[in-house]
Design a protein around this motif. Structure first.
Motif, mmCIF file in Angstrom:
data_model
loop_
_atom_site.group_PDB
_atom_site.id
_atom_site.type_symbol
_atom_site.label_atom_id
_atom_site.label_comp_id
_atom_site.label_asym_id
_atom_site.label_seq_id
_atom_site.Cartn_x
_atom_site.Cartn_y
_atom_site.Cartn_z
ATOM 1 N N SER A 143 13.669 -2.088 -14.929
ATOM 2 C CA SER A 143 14.004 -1.331 -13.412
ATOM 3 C C SER A 143 15.428 -2.146 -13.278
ATOM 4 O O SER A 143 15.428 -2.986 -12.658
ATOM 5 N N THR A 144 16.014 -2.202 -13.934
ATOM 6 C CA THR A 144 17.411 -3.027 -13.737
ATOM 7 C C THR A 144 17.493 -2.641 -11.811
ATOM 8 O O THR A 144 18.033 -4.047 -11.236
ATOM 9 N N ARG A 145 17.767 -1.896 -11.073
ATOM 10 C CA ARG A 145 17.645 -1.563 -10.016
ATOM 11 C C ARG A 145 17.347 -2.021 -9.465
ATOM 12 O O ARG A 145 17.046 -2.881 -8.283
ATOM 13 N N ASN A 146 15.946 -2.326 -9.457
ATOM 14 C CA ASN A 146 14.477 -3.141 -9.210
ATOM 15 C C ASN A 146 15.439 -4.708 -8.686
ATOM 16 O O ASN A 146 15.047 -5.395 -8.093
ATOM 17 N N MET A 147 15.613 -5.107 -9.877
ATOM 18 C CA MET A 147 16.237 -6.419 -10.176
ATOM 19 C C MET A 147 16.834 -6.659 -9.027
ATOM 20 O O MET A 147 16.728 -7.955 -9.055
ATOM 21 N N LYS A 148 17.696 -5.826 -9.251
ATOM 22 C CA LYS A 148 19.177 -6.246 -8.396
ATOM 23 C C LYS A 148 18.699 -6.802 -6.893
ATOM 24 O O LYS A 148 18.994 -6.984 -6.140
ATOM 25 N N GLN A 149 17.794 -5.647 -6.844
ATOM 26 C CA GLN A 149 17.112 -5.529 -4.888
ATOM 27 C C GLN A 149 16.625 -7.103 -4.639
ATOM 28 O O GLN A 149 17.253 -7.910 -3.903
ATOM 29 N N LEU A 150 15.538 -7.392 -6.023
ATOM 30 C CA LEU A 150 14.884 -8.333 -6.007
ATOM 31 C C LEU A 150 15.576 -10.028 -5.986
ATOM 32 O O LEU A 150 15.458 -11.079 -5.143
ATOM 33 N N THR A 151 17.017 -10.026 -6.681
ATOM 34 C CA THR A 151 17.873 -10.672 -6.542
ATOM 35 C C THR A 151 18.488 -11.394 -5.531
ATOM 36 O O THR A 151 18.746 -11.944 -4.879
ATOM 37 N N LEU A 152 18.548 -9.559 -4.984
ATOM 38 C CA LEU A 152 19.767 -10.208 -2.976
ATOM 39 C C LEU A 152 17.577 -11.094 -2.141
ATOM 40 O O LEU A 152 18.560 -12.346 -1.311
ATOM 41 N N VAL A 153 16.765 -10.558 -2.518
ATOM 42 C CA VAL A 153 15.948 -11.762 -1.746
ATOM 43 C C VAL A 153 16.204 -12.560 -1.964
ATOM 44 O O VAL A 153 15.369 -13.669 -1.426
ATOM 45 N N ARG A 154 15.799 -13.207 -3.521
ATOM 46 C CA ARG A 154 16.175 -14.460 -3.634
ATOM 47 C C ARG A 154 17.217 -15.367 -3.535
ATOM 48 O O ARG A 154 17.532 -15.925 -3.241
ATOM 49 N N ASN A 155 18.965 -14.964 -3.128
ATOM 50 C CA ASN A 155 19.113 -15.358 -2.690
ATOM 51 C C ASN A 155 19.200 -15.638 -1.336
ATOM 52 O O ASN A 155 19.983 -16.823 -0.330
ATOM 53 N N GLY A 156 18.471 -15.064 -0.378
ATOM 54 C CA GLY A 156 18.453 -15.002 1.063
ATOM 55 C C GLY A 156 16.578 -16.282 1.014
ATOM 56 O O GLY A 156 17.245 -17.089 2.111
ATOM 57 N N LEU A 157 16.024 -15.759 -0.260
ATOM 58 C CA LEU A 157 15.246 -17.157 -0.307
ATOM 59 C C LEU A 157 15.288 -18.568 -0.301
ATOM 60 O O LEU A 157 15.054 -19.602 -0.252
ATOM 61 N N THR A 158 16.238 -18.984 -1.247
ATOM 62 C CA THR A 158 16.912 -20.121 -1.403
ATOM 63 C C THR A 158 17.898 -20.878 -0.524
ATOM 64 O O THR A 158 18.348 -21.960 -0.521
ATOM 65 N N LEU A 159 17.968 -19.735 0.226
ATOM 66 C CA LEU A 159 17.800 -20.825 2.149
ATOM 67 C C LEU A 159 17.113 -21.395 2.541
ATOM 68 O O LEU A 159 17.712 -21.574 3.725
ATOM 69 N N HIS A 160 15.960 -21.168 2.664
ATOM 70 C CA HIS A 160 15.158 -21.563 3.041
ATOM 71 C C HIS A 160 14.027 -22.633 2.980
ATOM 72 O O HIS A 160 12.715 -22.707 2.414
#
Length: 456
Positions: free
Chosen positions: A421-438
């Motif tokens: 589900s590309t929709r699911n992967m897009k949501q996980l991309t947002l999570v990845r962007n946030g995790l990279t800040l930590h």
């Protein structure tokens, strides 16, 4: 007439208990269907032919249409799975099911059923040819069984063909719920092309023609949803618009309701919250026209709530959420359409959690989404994946990094198991962007790196 000695032993055993032949059982089911339709327990007039019943007693019986499932359960007084039927995609049940080899005898023509096997081979041979032309490969439900006879140019469509087309359309929705739509929308598009070919070029009675139009409308809005899940948003809106036009032309308020509900969900993701609210309210007006059951009301209320939540209107969002749960608490009914089957307690809980997340209520959102993941089942793996991705994002916003990492890990397990589900992967991309800040948090850093591999 002779009957196969092997096949779906469960259904055959129940039939023999009431001392009926396959033809007699089909006739009694057809009479019961008329009674149930008049009582509002079935969504459409339906019948069972002797040939359809023979297929149900075969070694690999097709999953019956929802109205047929209700009919069989009423007639035999037990759940459908006890009659030897396995839902599409239920791999575990398929492996556990013990079926003996069967040699299916050739179809026998009876006085009740006039059927042309040569024409049927021709119909599905043409379907496969059209599918291969469009996609470069055949479709599993349109594979040819034999070559058509030369010179036979008439494409006849009967009620049995309609049932197969309806079942195929329903199966696509079930597969979407289990595995997502990234690898589904192309096949669905080819199926729709073939269905329109039948409508434009086939020979059929008026009732069959009406059924074909209904199936085409349902498949069109399903295709819109599949494109939406695959993040092909422009195509999704085209198919939704086409389905809505079909609903208006045919006076099909149920199709209009379903399509507008789909459009409302997409509009939220496209940042068109006011449009989502408008679509949900128009859908509610259409639902009134066909006295839609409470489960439909629950879906439309939560779609409206999502629009309000995205606007940040907490009062309106919470009010709509309460309406959704109030409708939901009425339970299911025989009149519930297939397309509301996904809205179980787990999914409604998840949708409320998404609303709370959009409202900035991160802690409450985490609590609700956690509850949803506990309730989800394997038959709705795509929805579970979406819920986990939202949970990961909500936990990240609340600075609960360990919780976020765990939710991502669970979501990736589903992806590794075949859920797309590309929709699911897009949501996980947002999570990845946030995790990279930590970067100071090792699990967060490692998960961000792992997510980068997937999203790449």
């Amino acid at each position: 007439m002779g009957e196969p000695s092997r096949g779906n032993r469960h259904l055959k055993r129940e039939r023999q208990k009431v001392h009926l032949t396959q033809e007699q059982n089909a006739e009694k089911l057809t009479k019961l269907a008329a009674t149930m339709y008049e009582a509002g327990e079935l969504t459409r007039r339906t019948s069972v032919s002797p040939r359809q019943f023979r297929r149900w007693e075969s070694a690999a019986p097709p999953w019956p249409h929802p109205d047929h499932r209700k009919l069989l359960e009423r007639f035999y007084g037990g759940p459908i799975h006890e009659l030897g039927f396995i839902p599409p995609g239920d791999v575990a049940a398929s492996m556990l099911a013990v079926r003996e080899p069967v040699s299916v005898p050739p179809a026998v023509r009876t006085e009740v059923e006039t059927y042309d096997p040569v024409n049927r081979r021709k119909l599905f041979t043409r379907g496969a040819a059209l599918g291969m032309t469009a996609a470069g490969a055949g479709l599993p439900w349109l594979s040819p069984t034999a070559a058509a006879e030369p010179g036979d140019n008439e494409l006849r469509v009967n009620h049995d063909d309609v049932e197969e087309l309806r079942s195929a359309t329903h199966d696509l929705d079930v597969i979407d719920q289990r595995f997502g739509s990234d690898r589904l929308w192309r096949g669905a598009r080819n199926q729709l092309m073939w269905l329109h070919h039948l409508i434009d070029n086939g020979t059929y009675t008026d009732p069959v023609g009406q059924e074909l139009q209904t199936i085409a409308g349902q498949l069109t809005t399903s295709l819109g949803w599949f494109c939406y899940d695959a993040d092909r948003q422009t195509e999704a809106r085209v198919y939704f618009s086409e389905a809505l036009n079909t609903a208006m032309l045919n006076g099909d308020d149920a199709l209009a309701t379903r399509t507008l509900a789909n459009m409302a969900r997409q509009s939220v993701d496209l940042g068109k919250a006011r449009e989502a609210i408008r679509f949900a309210r128009i859908a509610q007006a259409h639902a009134t026209e066909w006295s839609a059951p409470p489960r439909v009301g629950a879906l439309l209320a939560i779609r409206e709530a999502q629009g309000h939540a995205r606007l940040g209107d907490e009062i309106s969002a919470v009010s709509a959420i309460k309406r959704a749960w109030k409708h939901f608490e009425h339970g299911t009914s025989q009149r519930d359409p297939d397309w509301t089957a996904f809205l179980n307690e787990a999914e409604l809980t998840c949708l409320e959690g998404m609303c709370r997340l959009d409202l900035g209520q991160h802690r409450q959102s985490v609590k609700i989404l956690d509850r949803s993941t506990e309730l989800q089942d394997i038959g709705h793996s795509r929805n579970l994946g979406m819920c986990l991705a939202r949970l990961a994002y909500a936990a990240l916003q609340g600075r609960d990094l360990d919780h976020s990492v765990h939710a991502v890990d669970e979501s990736l397990r589903l992806i590794e198991g075949g859920m797309t589900s590309t929709r699911n992967m897009k949501q996980l991309t947002l999570v990845r962007n946030g995790l990279t800040l930590h970067q100071e948090h090792r699990p967060a850093r490692e998960m961000a790196e792992r997510l980068t591999e997937y999203t790449a």
